[in-house]
Design a protein around this motif. Structure first.
Motif, PDB file in Angstrom:
ATOM      1  N   ARG A  17       8.663  26.030  -6.956  1.00 46.92           N
ATOM      2  CA  ARG A  17       7.674  24.984  -6.702  1.00 46.92           C
ATOM      3  C   ARG A  17       6.565  25.444  -5.748  1.00 46.92           C
ATOM      4  NH1 ARG A  17       9.082  20.187  -8.874  1.00 46.92           N
ATOM      5  NH2 ARG A  17      11.263  19.800  -9.407  1.00 46.92           N
ATOM      6  N   VAL A  18       6.495  26.743  -5.481  1.00 43.97           N
ATOM      7  CA  VAL A  18       5.472  27.305  -4.598  1.00 43.97           C
ATOM      8  C   VAL A  18       4.492  28.141  -5.422  1.00 43.97           C
ATOM      9  CG1 VAL A  18       5.019  28.799  -2.615  1.00 43.97           C
ATOM     10  CG2 VAL A  18       7.083  27.355  -2.653  1.00 43.97           C
ATOM     11  N   ALA A  19       3.199  27.841  -5.290  1.00 47.30           N
ATOM     12  CA  ALA A  19       2.151  28.638  -5.922  1.00 47.30           C
ATOM     13  C   ALA A  19       1.584  29.606  -4.890  1.00 47.30           C
ATOM     14  CB  ALA A  19       1.049  27.749  -6.471  1.00 47.30           C
ATOM     15  N   ILE A  20       1.409  30.863  -5.288  1.00 44.34           N
ATOM     16  CA  ILE A  20       0.850  31.881  -4.396  1.00 44.34           C
ATOM     17  C   ILE A  20      -0.483  32.334  -4.979  1.00 44.34           C
ATOM     18  CG2 ILE A  20       1.165  34.108  -3.290  1.00 44.34           C
ATOM     19  CD1 ILE A  20       4.210  32.476  -4.725  1.00 44.34           C
ATOM     20  N   LEU A  21      -1.549  32.099  -4.227  1.00 48.41           N
ATOM     21  CA  LEU A  21      -2.882  32.559  -4.607  1.00 48.41           C
ATOM     22  C   LEU A  21      -3.202  33.807  -3.786  1.00 48.41           C
ATOM     23  CD1 LEU A  21      -4.854  29.171  -4.614  1.00 48.41           C
ATOM     24  CD2 LEU A  21      -3.493  30.198  -6.453  1.00 48.41           C
ATOM     25  N   THR A  22      -3.609  34.881  -4.462  1.00 51.46           N
ATOM     26  CA  THR A  22      -3.855  36.153  -3.786  1.00 51.46           C
ATOM     27  C   THR A  22      -5.320  36.536  -3.910  1.00 51.46           C
ATOM     28  OG1 THR A  22      -1.613  36.879  -4.371  1.00 51.46           O
ATOM     29  CG2 THR A  22      -3.156  38.565  -3.599  1.00 51.46           C
ATOM     30  N   LEU A  23      -6.016  36.615  -2.767  1.00 52.45           N
ATOM     31  CA  LEU A  23      -7.377  37.148  -2.746  1.00 52.45           C
ATOM     32  C   LEU A  23      -7.289  38.612  -3.158  1.00 52.45           C
ATOM     33  CD1 LEU A  23      -8.598  35.708   0.706  1.00 52.45           C
ATOM     34  CD2 LEU A  23      -8.455  34.549  -1.516  1.00 52.45           C
ATOM     35  N   ASN A  24      -8.045  39.001  -4.181  1.00 55.16           N
ATOM     36  CA  ASN A  24      -7.834  40.310  -4.789  1.00 55.16           C
ATOM     37  C   ASN A  24      -9.124  41.131  -4.824  1.00 55.16           C
ATOM     38  OD1 ASN A  24      -6.189  42.267  -6.088  1.00 55.16           O
ATOM     39  ND2 ASN A  24      -7.017  41.653  -8.082  1.00 55.16           N
ATOM     40  N   ARG A  25      -9.738  41.255  -3.637  1.00 58.78           N
ATOM     41  CA  ARG A  25     -10.899  42.156  -3.490  1.00 58.78           C
ATOM     42  C   ARG A  25     -10.640  43.126  -2.331  1.00 58.78           C
ATOM     43  NH1 ARG A  25     -16.310  40.098  -2.502  1.00 58.78           N
ATOM     44  NH2 ARG A  25     -16.990  41.829  -3.824  1.00 58.78           N
ATOM     45  N   PRO A  26      -9.534  43.860  -2.375  1.00 60.60           N
ATOM     46  CA  PRO A  26      -9.200  44.699  -1.224  1.00 60.60           C
ATOM     47  C   PRO A  26     -10.254  45.746  -0.919  1.00 60.60           C
ATOM     48  CG  PRO A  26      -7.840  45.261  -3.111  1.00 60.60           C
ATOM     49  CD  PRO A  26      -8.544  43.991  -3.465  1.00 60.60           C
ATOM     50  N   GLN A  27     -10.956  46.223  -1.966  1.00 60.51           N
ATOM     51  CA  GLN A  27     -11.986  47.234  -1.762  1.00 60.51           C
ATOM     52  C   GLN A  27     -13.173  46.673  -0.984  1.00 60.51           C
ATOM     53  OE1 GLN A  27     -11.436  45.564  -4.493  1.00 60.51           O
ATOM     54  NE2 GLN A  27     -13.418  44.849  -5.241  1.00 60.51           N
ATOM     55  N   LYS A  49      -3.828  18.571  -9.903  1.00 61.14           N
ATOM     56  CA  LYS A  49      -3.219  17.812 -11.001  1.00 61.14           C
ATOM     57  C   LYS A  49      -1.808  18.282 -11.326  1.00 61.14           C
ATOM     58  CE  LYS A  49      -7.845  17.473 -13.026  1.00 61.14           C
ATOM     59  NZ  LYS A  49      -8.721  17.923 -14.144  1.00 61.14           N
ATOM     60  N   ASP A  50      -1.331  19.281 -10.608  1.00 56.61           N
ATOM     61  CA  ASP A  50      -0.047  19.912 -10.922  1.00 56.61           C
ATOM     62  C   ASP A  50       1.073  19.216 -10.147  1.00 56.61           C
ATOM     63  OD1 ASP A  50       2.173  21.607 -11.245  1.00 56.61           O
ATOM     64  OD2 ASP A  50       0.903  23.384 -11.404  1.00 56.61           O
ATOM     65  N   ARG A  51       1.942  18.519 -10.858  1.00 59.11           N
ATOM     66  CA  ARG A  51       3.025  17.774 -10.207  1.00 59.11           C
ATOM     67  C   ARG A  51       4.274  18.630  -9.982  1.00 59.11           C
ATOM     68  NH1 ARG A  51       2.647  12.255  -9.797  1.00 59.11           N
ATOM     69  NH2 ARG A  51       0.679  11.376 -10.541  1.00 59.11           N
ATOM     70  N   GLU A  52       4.275  19.839 -10.504  1.00 58.28           N
ATOM     71  CA  GLU A  52       5.428  20.721 -10.309  1.00 58.28           C
ATOM     72  C   GLU A  52       5.321  21.515  -9.014  1.00 58.28           C
ATOM     73  OE1 GLU A  52       8.142  20.653 -12.258  1.00 58.28           O
ATOM     74  OE2 GLU A  52       7.085  18.986 -13.230  1.00 58.28           O
ATOM     75  N   ILE A  53       4.112  21.883  -8.636  1.00 58.50           N
ATOM     76  CA  ILE A  53       3.899  22.689  -7.429  1.00 58.50           C
ATOM     77  C   ILE A  53       3.856  21.781  -6.206  1.00 58.50           C
ATOM     78  CG2 ILE A  53       2.295  24.214  -6.205  1.00 58.50           C
ATOM     79  CD1 ILE A  53       3.828  25.525  -8.532  1.00 58.50           C
ATOM     80  N   ARG A  54       4.630  22.143  -5.182  1.00 59.36           N
ATOM     81  CA  ARG A  54       4.740  21.294  -3.997  1.00 59.36           C
ATOM     82  C   ARG A  54       4.275  21.979  -2.718  1.00 59.36           C
ATOM     83  NH1 ARG A  54      10.488  18.107  -5.067  1.00 59.36           N
ATOM     84  NH2 ARG A  54       9.878  17.201  -7.085  1.00 59.36           N
ATOM     85  N   CYS A  55       3.936  23.252  -2.784  1.00 55.21           N
ATOM     86  CA  CYS A  55       3.358  23.948  -1.634  1.00 55.21           C
ATOM     87  C   CYS A  55       2.555  25.128  -2.169  1.00 55.21           C
ATOM     88  CB  CYS A  55       4.445  24.428  -0.669  1.00 55.21           C
ATOM     89  SG  CYS A  55       3.821  24.985   0.940  1.00 55.21           S
ATOM     90  N   VAL A  56       1.500  25.517  -1.448  1.00 57.77           N
ATOM     91  CA  VAL A  56       0.608  26.593  -1.867  1.00 57.77           C
ATOM     92  C   VAL A  56       0.487  27.601  -0.731  1.00 57.77           C
ATOM     93  CG1 VAL A  56      -1.725  27.180  -2.651  1.00 57.77           C
ATOM     94  CG2 VAL A  56      -0.695  24.989  -3.332  1.00 57.77           C
ATOM     95  N   PRO A 104       0.713  20.786   0.743  1.00 55.74           N
ATOM     96  CA  PRO A 104       0.365  21.564   1.929  1.00 55.74           C
ATOM     97  C   PRO A 104      -0.024  22.985   1.534  1.00 55.74           C
ATOM     98  CG  PRO A 104       2.395  20.330   2.282  1.00 55.74           C
ATOM     99  CD  PRO A 104       2.073  20.227   0.818  1.00 55.74           C
ATOM    100  N   VAL A 105      -1.010  23.526   2.237  1.00 50.79           N
ATOM    101  CA  VAL A 105      -1.513  24.871   1.960  1.00 50.79           C
ATOM    102  C   VAL A 105      -1.276  25.743   3.188  1.00 50.79           C
ATOM    103  CG1 VAL A 105      -3.497  26.271   1.281  1.00 50.79           C
ATOM    104  CG2 VAL A 105      -3.252  23.930   0.396  1.00 50.79           C
ATOM    105  N   VAL A 106      -0.634  26.885   2.972  1.00 52.08           N
ATOM    106  CA  VAL A 106      -0.268  27.804   4.052  1.00 52.08           C
ATOM    107  C   VAL A 106      -1.037  29.107   3.892  1.00 52.08           C
ATOM    108  CG1 VAL A 106       1.629  29.010   5.213  1.00 52.08           C
ATOM    109  CG2 VAL A 106       2.073  26.836   4.014  1.00 52.08           C
ATOM    110  N   ALA A 107      -1.793  29.502   4.910  1.00 49.29           N
ATOM    111  CA  ALA A 107      -2.420  30.823   4.911  1.00 49.29           C
ATOM    112  C   ALA A 107      -1.396  31.849   5.394  1.00 49.29           C
ATOM    113  CB  ALA A 107      -3.637  30.836   5.827  1.00 49.29           C
ATOM    114  N   LYS A 108      -1.295  32.965   4.688  1.00 47.05           N
ATOM    115  CA  LYS A 108      -0.431  34.073   5.099  1.00 47.05           C
ATOM    116  C   LYS A 108      -1.353  35.223   5.500  1.00 47.05           C
ATOM    117  CE  LYS A 108       1.877  37.003   2.391  1.00 47.05           C
ATOM    118  NZ  LYS A 108       2.846  37.456   1.355  1.00 47.05           N
ATOM    119  N   VAL A 109      -1.439  35.477   6.809  1.00 47.66           N
ATOM    120  CA  VAL A 109      -2.482  36.360   7.335  1.00 47.66           C
ATOM    121  C   VAL A 109      -1.851  37.669   7.810  1.00 47.66           C
ATOM    122  CG1 VAL A 109      -4.456  36.504   8.877  1.00 47.66           C
ATOM    123  CG2 VAL A 109      -3.652  34.262   8.104  1.00 47.66           C
TER     124      VAL A 109
END
Length: 265
Positions: A17-27, A49-56, A104-109
């Motif tokens: 139930r967790v979606a992980i978005l990855t910024l993908n411009r490392p260069q 609109k996604d009822r399955e995902i409960r944290c990002v 809820p949205v969590v930044a992983k820094v």
């Protein structure tokens, strides 16, 4: 690590139930180009609109940077006010979308987060930082006051700490960011992936309707005067007690029953 030329600037994977978005411009130190801003906005629109995902979780590719902010090569490519205004307007709308998401949205820094990259961390509901991470509103070092980053950073750390960062452009370390309220937790670099996922999964296991409505309530009352905020929160909580998840959870606690299975929102 360098992304392939045709690789998307934003990646998504779901773990339960967790979606992980990855910024993908490392260069490009994961700079927030117009393309990346638009990709984030599109993903937030889908998640709303996604009822399955409960944290990002928002994370970044590469060891050098979470994000160094706006892509200054793109900014410098034109002197057109309309172009710059439109770019910043889209970025601000994307940041606001984070607050409006039900999840809820969590930044992983993992590394440096500067200028609009620091803004992105501040715009998230929560942030877990590696002890190696640093943060700055560094635009002033390039002759530009970080106006839009000042909005979310100032709301996280308060005016004097924010203006210290904004006027000097000097970085702060993860421990200072934790003390000042820019991040929620600081962990050793080797534990960042595991701790962030465990944090997100714990949140995802909570009653989703209470989390979604509670998030919206919290961000709304933080803009109110104290008496108005209490009146609004009282009305919210009295209504929340009537909901099935609260009734079943309270009943389980009072009567020593197993914790109930939460229904979707």
């Amino acid at each position: 690590m360098t992304a392939a030329p045709n690789e998307p600037v934003l990646l998504r994977r779901d773990e339960g139930r967790v979606a992980i978005l990855t910024l993908n411009r490392p260069q490009a130190m994961n700079a927030l180009s117009g393309e990346l801003i638009d990709a984030l906005q599109a993903e937030f629109d889908r998640l709303a609109k996604d009822r399955e995902i409960r944290c990002v979780i928002i994370e970044a590719q590469g060891a050098r940077a979470f994000s160094t902010g706006h892509d200054l090569r793109e900014v410098a490519s034109t002197r057109d006010y309309a172009f710059h205004h439109a770019l910043l307007t889209r970025c601000s709308a994307m940041m606001i979308s984070i607050k409006r998401l039900p999840q809820p949205v969590v930044a992983k820094v993992q590394a440096i987060a500067t200028a609009a990259g620091c803004q992105l961390v501040a715009a998230c509901d929560l942030a877990v930082a590696s002890s190696d991470a640093t943060f700055a509103t560094s635009g002033i070092n390039n002759g530009l006051f970080c106006g839009t980053p000042s909005v979310s950073v100032g709301r996280n750390v308060g005016s004097k700490r924010a203006l210290d960062m904004l006027f000097t452009g000097q970085p702060i370390d993860a421990a200072t960011a934790l003390r000042d309220g820019l991040v929620s937790r600081v962990v050793p670099p080797a534990e960042l992936d595991r701790e962030t996922m465990a944090f997100a999964q714990h949140i995802a296991a909570q009653p989703p309707q209470q989390i979604a409505e509670g998030k919206a309530m919290f961000h709304k009352h933080m803009t109110m005067a104290l008496d108005q905020a209490y009146a609004y929160a009282t009305e919210f909580m009295a209504g929340a007690i009537q909901r099935e998840d609260a009734r079943s959870g309270i009943d389980a606690f009072v009567n020593k029953k197993p914790k109930p299975e939460w229904k979707g929102r």
